[in-house]
Scaffold this active site. Structure first.
Site, PDB file in Angstrom:
ATOM      1  N   ARG A  18       1.083   2.226   0.714  1.00 25.31           N
ATOM      2  CA  ARG A  18      -0.159   2.909   1.717  1.00 25.31           C
ATOM      3  C   ARG A  18      -0.043   3.758   2.834  1.00 25.31           C
ATOM      4  O   ARG A  18      -1.020   4.411   3.570  1.00 25.31           O
ATOM      5  CB  ARG A  18      -0.656   1.117   1.896  1.00 25.31           C
ATOM      6  CG  ARG A  18      -1.023   0.036   1.539  1.00 25.31           C
ATOM      7  CD  ARG A  18      -1.367  -1.165   2.531  1.00 25.31           C
ATOM      8  NE  ARG A  18       0.082  -2.005   2.616  1.00 25.31           N
ATOM      9  CZ  ARG A  18       0.207  -2.541   3.396  1.00 25.31           C
ATOM     10  NH1 ARG A  18      -0.982  -2.857   3.972  1.00 25.31           N
ATOM     11  NH2 ARG A  18       1.870  -2.930   4.186  1.00 25.31           N
ATOM     12  N   ASN A  36      -2.860  -3.907   0.332  1.00 27.33           N
ATOM     13  CA  ASN A  36      -2.406  -4.075  -1.166  1.00 27.33           C
ATOM     14  C   ASN A  36      -2.696  -5.318  -1.549  1.00 27.33           C
ATOM     15  O   ASN A  36      -3.943  -6.561   0.163  1.00 27.33           O
ATOM     16  CB  ASN A  36      -1.366  -5.320   0.070  1.00 27.33           C
ATOM     17  CG  ASN A  36      -0.127  -4.269  -0.121  1.00 27.33           C
ATOM     18  OD1 ASN A  36      -0.205  -2.877  -0.879  1.00 27.33           O
ATOM     19  ND2 ASN A  36       0.673  -4.672   0.888  1.00 27.33           N
TER      20      ASN A  36
END
EC number: 3.6.1.7
Length: 90
Positions: A18, A36
């Site tokens: 990320r 996520n």
């Protein structure tokens, strides 16, 4: 300008995916978000001029994280959305 929704699977969690996706987006001036999912995938919505977004998608496919690996990336066109930044959602 176009916008996409992406879902990445593979080694994409607990590897800085990320964070490095955000760095890539910031460098290319892509707006949107990354997060996520409980199933181990990473979900992304991104928007940018066509050529820039294609470059971003290629970067995500190659895994922006050196420790990550994308086995499958689904990409679907979505309507344009409001936003000026790229954020990490939790």
């Amino acid at each position: 300008m176009k916008a996409v929704h992406m879902n990445a699977s593979g080694q994409v969690q607990a590897v800085g995916f990320r964070y490095t996706t955000k760095l890539l987006a910031d460098r290319l001036k892509v707006t949107g978000w990354v997060k996520n999912n409980p199933d181990g995938t990473v979900e992304i919505e991104a928007q940018a001029p066509d050529a820039v977004l294609d470059q971003f998608i290629d970067g995500v496919k190659a895994s922006p994280s050196p420790s990550g690996r994308v086995n499958k990336l689904t990409v679907k066109s979505i309507p344009l959305f409001e936003g000026q930044d790229f954020i990490v959602k939790y």
